[in-house]
Each structure stands twice: as structure tokens, then as C-alpha cells.
Scaffold this motif. Structure first.
Motif, PDB file in Angstrom:
ATOM      1  N   ALA A  44      29.296  55.001  54.492  1.00  0.00           N
ATOM      2  CA  ALA A  44      27.959  55.190  55.053  1.00  0.00           C
ATOM      3  C   ALA A  44      27.260  56.388  54.433  1.00  0.00           C
ATOM      4  O   ALA A  44      26.365  56.985  55.044  1.00  0.00           O
ATOM      5  CB  ALA A  44      28.037  55.347  56.570  1.00  0.00           C
ATOM      6  N   ASP A  45      27.630  56.748  53.200  1.00  0.00           N
ATOM      7  CA  ASP A  45      26.998  57.867  52.512  1.00  0.00           C
ATOM      8  C   ASP A  45      25.600  57.478  52.032  1.00  0.00           C
ATOM      9  O   ASP A  45      25.326  56.312  51.744  1.00  0.00           O
ATOM     10  CB  ASP A  45      27.834  58.301  51.308  1.00  0.00           C
ATOM     11  N   THR A  46      24.743  58.456  51.936  1.00  0.00           N
ATOM     12  CA  THR A  46      23.397  58.242  51.412  1.00  0.00           C
ATOM     13  C   THR A  46      23.419  58.228  49.893  1.00  0.00           C
ATOM     14  O   THR A  46      24.066  59.059  49.261  1.00  0.00           O
ATOM     15  CB  THR A  46      22.446  59.344  51.906  1.00  0.00           C
ATOM     16  N   ARG A  47      22.717  57.264  49.314  1.00  0.00           N
ATOM     17  CA  ARG A  47      22.581  57.172  47.866  1.00  0.00           C
ATOM     18  C   ARG A  47      21.103  57.126  47.503  1.00  0.00           C
ATOM     19  O   ARG A  47      20.263  56.784  48.326  1.00  0.00           O
ATOM     20  CB  ARG A  47      23.313  55.934  47.335  1.00  0.00           C
ATOM     21  N   ARG A  48      20.818  57.459  46.245  1.00  0.00           N
ATOM     22  CA  ARG A  48      19.437  57.460  45.768  1.00  0.00           C
ATOM     23  C   ARG A  48      19.255  56.300  44.820  1.00  0.00           C
ATOM     24  O   ARG A  48      19.961  56.171  43.823  1.00  0.00           O
ATOM     25  CB  ARG A  48      19.115  58.768  45.047  1.00  0.00           C
ATOM     26  N   ILE A  49      18.306  55.416  45.141  1.00  0.00           N
ATOM     27  CA  ILE A  49      17.985  54.282  44.279  1.00  0.00           C
ATOM     28  C   ILE A  49      16.725  54.624  43.493  1.00  0.00           C
ATOM     29  O   ILE A  49      15.772  55.178  44.036  1.00  0.00           O
ATOM     30  CB  ILE A  49      17.787  52.982  45.103  1.00  0.00           C
ATOM     31  N   SER A  50      16.741  54.311  42.209  1.00  0.00           N
ATOM     32  CA  SER A  50      15.580  54.491  41.344  1.00  0.00           C
ATOM     33  C   SER A  50      15.255  53.150  40.698  1.00  0.00           C
ATOM     34  O   SER A  50      16.135  52.527  40.092  1.00  0.00           O
ATOM     35  CB  SER A  50      15.863  55.541  40.261  1.00  0.00           C
ATOM     36  N   ILE A  51      14.007  52.714  40.809  1.00  0.00           N
ATOM     37  CA  ILE A  51      13.621  51.360  40.389  1.00  0.00           C
ATOM     38  C   ILE A  51      12.354  51.423  39.550  1.00  0.00           C
ATOM     39  O   ILE A  51      11.395  52.135  39.893  1.00  0.00           O
ATOM     40  CB  ILE A  51      13.396  50.474  41.626  1.00  0.00           C
ATOM     41  N   SER A  52      12.337  50.676  38.454  1.00  0.00           N
ATOM     42  CA  SER A  52      11.111  50.423  37.697  1.00  0.00           C
ATOM     43  C   SER A  52      10.418  49.213  38.321  1.00  0.00           C
ATOM     44  O   SER A  52      11.032  48.149  38.451  1.00  0.00           O
ATOM     45  CB  SER A  52      11.431  50.148  36.228  1.00  0.00           C
ATOM     46  N   LEU A  53       9.170  49.362  38.681  1.00  0.00           N
ATOM     47  CA  LEU A  53       8.498  48.350  39.490  1.00  0.00           C
ATOM     48  C   LEU A  53       7.963  47.180  38.686  1.00  0.00           C
ATOM     49  O   LEU A  53       7.827  46.080  39.217  1.00  0.00           O
ATOM     50  CB  LEU A  53       7.352  49.005  40.269  1.00  0.00           C
ATOM     51  N   HIS A  54       7.656  47.371  37.421  1.00  0.00           N
ATOM     52  CA  HIS A  54       7.019  46.321  36.633  1.00  0.00           C
ATOM     53  C   HIS A  54       7.940  45.714  35.579  1.00  0.00           C
ATOM     54  O   HIS A  54       7.508  44.885  34.780  1.00  0.00           O
ATOM     55  CB  HIS A  54       5.739  46.861  35.999  1.00  0.00           C
ATOM     56  N   GLU A  55       9.185  46.116  35.583  1.00  0.00           N
ATOM     57  CA  GLU A  55      10.242  45.494  34.803  1.00  0.00           C
ATOM     58  C   GLU A  55      11.534  45.664  35.596  1.00  0.00           C
ATOM     59  O   GLU A  55      11.633  46.542  36.444  1.00  0.00           O
ATOM     60  CB  GLU A  55      10.378  46.136  33.422  1.00  0.00           C
ATOM     61  N   GLN A  56      12.507  44.819  35.326  1.00  0.00           N
ATOM     62  CA  GLN A  56      13.719  44.841  36.138  1.00  0.00           C
ATOM     63  C   GLN A  56      14.697  45.882  35.603  1.00  0.00           C
ATOM     64  O   GLN A  56      15.535  45.607  34.749  1.00  0.00           O
ATOM     65  CB  GLN A  56      14.351  43.452  36.173  1.00  0.00           C
ATOM     66  N   ARG A  57      14.586  47.075  36.158  1.00  0.00           N
ATOM     67  CA  ARG A  57      15.497  48.169  35.868  1.00  0.00           C
ATOM     68  C   ARG A  57      15.759  48.919  37.165  1.00  0.00           C
ATOM     69  O   ARG A  57      14.829  49.175  37.939  1.00  0.00           O
ATOM     70  CB  ARG A  57      14.935  49.138  34.831  1.00  0.00           C
ATOM     71  N   ALA A  58      17.026  49.269  37.404  1.00  0.00           N
ATOM     72  CA  ALA A  58      17.372  50.020  38.608  1.00  0.00           C
ATOM     73  C   ALA A  58      18.639  50.818  38.355  1.00  0.00           C
ATOM     74  O   ALA A  58      19.493  50.427  37.552  1.00  0.00           O
ATOM     75  CB  ALA A  58      17.573  49.085  39.799  1.00  0.00           C
ATOM     76  N   SER A  59      18.760  51.938  39.045  1.00  0.00           N
ATOM     77  CA  SER A  59      19.999  52.708  39.006  1.00  0.00           C
ATOM     78  C   SER A  59      20.260  53.269  40.395  1.00  0.00           C
ATOM     79  O   SER A  59      19.332  53.504  41.175  1.00  0.00           O
ATOM     80  CB  SER A  59      19.938  53.838  37.973  1.00  0.00           C
ATOM     81  N   LEU A  60      21.540  53.454  40.693  1.00  0.00           N
ATOM     82  CA  LEU A  60      21.964  53.943  42.002  1.00  0.00           C
ATOM     83  C   LEU A  60      22.925  55.098  41.787  1.00  0.00           C
ATOM     84  O   LEU A  60      23.877  55.001  40.997  1.00  0.00           O
ATOM     85  CB  LEU A  60      22.652  52.816  42.773  1.00  0.00           C
ATOM     86  N   HIS A  61      22.690  56.204  42.510  1.00  0.00           N
ATOM     87  CA  HIS A  61      23.516  57.403  42.376  1.00  0.00           C
ATOM     88  C   HIS A  61      23.741  58.035  43.746  1.00  0.00           C
ATOM     89  O   HIS A  61      22.798  58.113  44.535  1.00  0.00           O
ATOM     90  CB  HIS A  61      22.835  58.409  41.438  1.00  0.00           C
ATOM     91  N   PRO A  62      24.985  58.463  44.039  1.00  0.00           N
ATOM     92  CA  PRO A  62      26.205  58.336  43.231  1.00  0.00           C
ATOM     93  C   PRO A  62      26.776  56.923  43.318  1.00  0.00           C
ATOM     94  O   PRO A  62      26.507  56.202  44.268  1.00  0.00           O
ATOM     95  CB  PRO A  62      27.147  59.354  43.857  1.00  0.00           C
ATOM     96  N   TYR A  63      27.592  56.577  42.334  1.00  0.00           N
ATOM     97  CA  TYR A  63      28.182  55.242  42.283  1.00  0.00           C
ATOM     98  C   TYR A  63      29.646  55.370  41.878  1.00  0.00           C
ATOM     99  O   TYR A  63      29.953  55.570  40.704  1.00  0.00           O
ATOM    100  CB  TYR A  63      27.439  54.352  41.289  1.00  0.00           C
ATOM    101  N   GLY A  64      30.515  55.333  42.864  1.00  0.00           N
ATOM    102  CA  GLY A  64      31.952  55.440  42.608  1.00  0.00           C
ATOM    103  C   GLY A  64      32.468  56.857  42.552  1.00  0.00           C
ATOM    104  O   GLY A  64      33.630  57.112  42.888  1.00  0.00           O
ATOM    105  N   ALA A  65      31.644  57.801  42.134  1.00  0.00           N
ATOM    106  CA  ALA A  65      32.007  59.220  42.064  1.00  0.00           C
ATOM    107  C   ALA A  65      30.721  60.023  42.022  1.00  0.00           C
ATOM    108  O   ALA A  65      29.668  59.514  41.617  1.00  0.00           O
ATOM    109  CB  ALA A  65      32.869  59.506  40.831  1.00  0.00           C
ATOM    110  N   PRO A  66      30.764  61.301  42.420  1.00  0.00           N
ATOM    111  CA  PRO A  66      29.528  62.089  42.477  1.00  0.00           C
ATOM    112  C   PRO A  66      28.808  62.211  41.145  1.00  0.00           C
ATOM    113  O   PRO A  66      27.580  62.369  41.122  1.00  0.00           O
ATOM    114  CB  PRO A  66      30.016  63.461  42.965  1.00  0.00           C
ATOM    115  N   ASP A  67      29.540  62.135  40.032  1.00  0.00           N
ATOM    116  CA  ASP A  67      28.912  62.301  38.721  1.00  0.00           C
ATOM    117  C   ASP A  67      28.668  60.974  38.026  1.00  0.00           C
ATOM    118  O   ASP A  67      28.483  60.930  36.811  1.00  0.00           O
ATOM    119  CB  ASP A  67      29.772  63.206  37.831  1.00  0.00           C
ATOM    120  N   GLN A  68      28.641  59.857  38.775  1.00  0.00           N
ATOM    121  CA  GLN A  68      28.453  58.541  38.186  1.00  0.00           C
ATOM    122  C   GLN A  68      27.247  57.829  38.807  1.00  0.00           C
ATOM    123  O   GLN A  68      26.877  58.097  39.964  1.00  0.00           O
ATOM    124  CB  GLN A  68      29.702  57.675  38.394  1.00  0.00           C
TER     125      GLN A  68
END
Length: 239
Positions: A44-68
Motif C-alpha cells: 500500500a505504498d505511494t508511488r508516482r506515475i508520470s504520463i505523456s498525454l498525447h502519446e502512450q508513454r508512462a513510468s512508475l516510481h518506485p518500482y521494485g526498489a527505491p532506485d528503480q
């Protein structure tokens, strides 16, 4: 566009406001029984999602480890370190779900694809319904208690990575999204009904911050005992 879609777009802030922004970032917390079926230990940890709105790109952090973090595009998913080192990647990621069923176990790259396509769909709704190749029509209305919800049925082209080719979007009398129906094609195509609420306004755009996805029964009702995925969203920022 249909008259209903025109009105929905205007109610969510309008195309002019949408074209002014390129990306969105938000805090998300998620869970639900779906992840356990996939062999994923969902915290139930909080993560930060970053999304490009006009093309399909996204990243989620952290993912599996704090530095990933995870990286999603239609052609590639990856797990990378914050300094850009690739820990794992998969090209043509949709193909890796061939033959999957609801209980087929996932690896971190499967999950990265699902997170990316799902969250991109959610954060771009309803504006993604105006994208090239998306066919939209108004379907029969749905009666929910004392409210009549109007329904837009969208058929997505293969070039857009999303839950399923055909999806239904239900809008209340205020033209805000109330529900979203689809098949989860990456997990055998089981039917889902996602209930949507708690709208906020950011930079002139309106979006929901609470999502609850259930298995959808043959009567089209969400099976409340089968909460598959829940998502809470906060601290939304458009740029």
C-alpha cells in the motif's frame, strides 16, 4: 464526435485546455485481489506515475526498489534504475500475454505493461475518445438507482494499447464519468466494471481520483464481492 462526446469533453475542461498540457504526474496507491492472482505482492505504498498525454508513454516510481522505475510504451516495457541502467526489458510486450488467463502468473515486465496501459487510459479519459482511429457511438442508457447514465461505446484501433478493443463509458447527469466497462484482455478477457468517483479540478481539467474495478456479472452489474483492482489518486499535476 457525437453530441454527447462534445458535451462530455466540455464538462471535463474542453479541448483547448487539454491541448495546452503535455504530461501529468500524480501519487497513486493501489491494491485488490487481481494482483494476488498474478503472484504479485502488492503493498500500500505511494508511488508516482508520470504520463505523456498525447502519446502512450508512462513510468512508475518506485518500482521494485527505491532506485528503480518502470517504463511503458506500446513497443517496449522495461525496469530501469534512476540513472538509466536497464535491468530488464521486453519488446512487443502485448505478445507476451498470449494464452494468459486470470490466474496466469506475471513477472515484473507483465505488470509494468498492465500498469502503463491501464493508467494511461484512465488519465486520458475522456479525451482519448477523440484520438485518431477511435470510433465512438452512443449506446443505450443505463439506469442506476434514480439516475440515468448515458453511455459512450468506443472501439479502439490496434495502435492504441488499452484493456480491450470495445469499451463502454457511463456518464451521469453532470456529464462526469461514473463507470467504465471493458474486458481485461491481458488476463483472458474477463469482463470488468470499474466504478469512478471523487472528481478534482486541476489546471481547468477535471478527473476522478477514486477507481474500483470489479468482475462484471452476466447481468452487467459489478460483482461487489470480487474487487479486482482499487486505485486512489492524489497530488495531480499537469504540465
Amino acid at each position: 464526435m457525437t453530441d454527447l462526446l462534445d458535451d462530455v469533453i466540455a464538462a471535463h475542461g474542453g479541448m483547448e485546455a487539454w491541448r495546452r498540457v503535455r504530461t501529468v504526474d500524480a501519487d497513486i496507491v493501489s491494491g485488490g485481489g487481481f494482483f494476488a492472482l498474478k503472484g504479485i505482492d502488492q503493498d500500500a505504498d505511494t508511488r508516482r506515475i508520470s504520463i505523456s498525454l498525447h502519446e502512450q508513454r508512462a513510468s512508475l516510481h518506485p518500482y521494485g526498489a527505491p532506485d528503480q522505475l518502470s517504463v511503458f510504451t506500446p513497443d517496449r516495457v522495461a525496469v530501469e534504475t534512476l540513472d538509466g541502467r536497464v535491468l530488464g526489458e521486453r519488446f512487443a510486450p502485448r505478445d507476451s500475454f498470449a494464452g494468459h488467463q486470470m490466474s496466469t502468473l506475471w513477472d515484473p515486465l507483465h505488470r509494468a505493461y498492465f500498469n502503463g496501459e491501464a493508467l494511461w487510459t484512465y488519465f486520458t479519459t475522456p479525451f482519448l475518445l477523440t484520438m485518431p482511429g477511435v470510433a465512438v457511438e452512443e449506446a443505450d442508457a443505463w439506469q442506476e438507482g434514480e439516475e440515468s447514465w448515458r453511455v459512450l461505446r468506443a472501439r479502439f484501433p490496434g495502435a492504441i494499447e488499452t484493456h480491450s478493443q470495445t469499451q463502454d463509458f457511463y456518464f451521469g447527469p453532470d456529464l462526469m464519468l461514473r463507470r467504465h466497462d471493458y474486458q481485461v484482455n491481458v488476463a483472458g478477457g474477463f469482463p470488468a466494471a470499474q466504478l469512478v468517483s471523487d472528481y478534482v479540478a486541476v489546471e481547468g481539467l477535471r478527473l476522478p481520483t477514486r477507481r474500483r474495478a470489479y468482475v462484471r456479472g452476466p447481468d452487467r452489474q459489478p460483482v461487489r464481492e470480487m474487487l479486482m483492482v482499487w486505485i486512489d489518486i492524489a497530488n495531480v499535476r499537469f504540465e
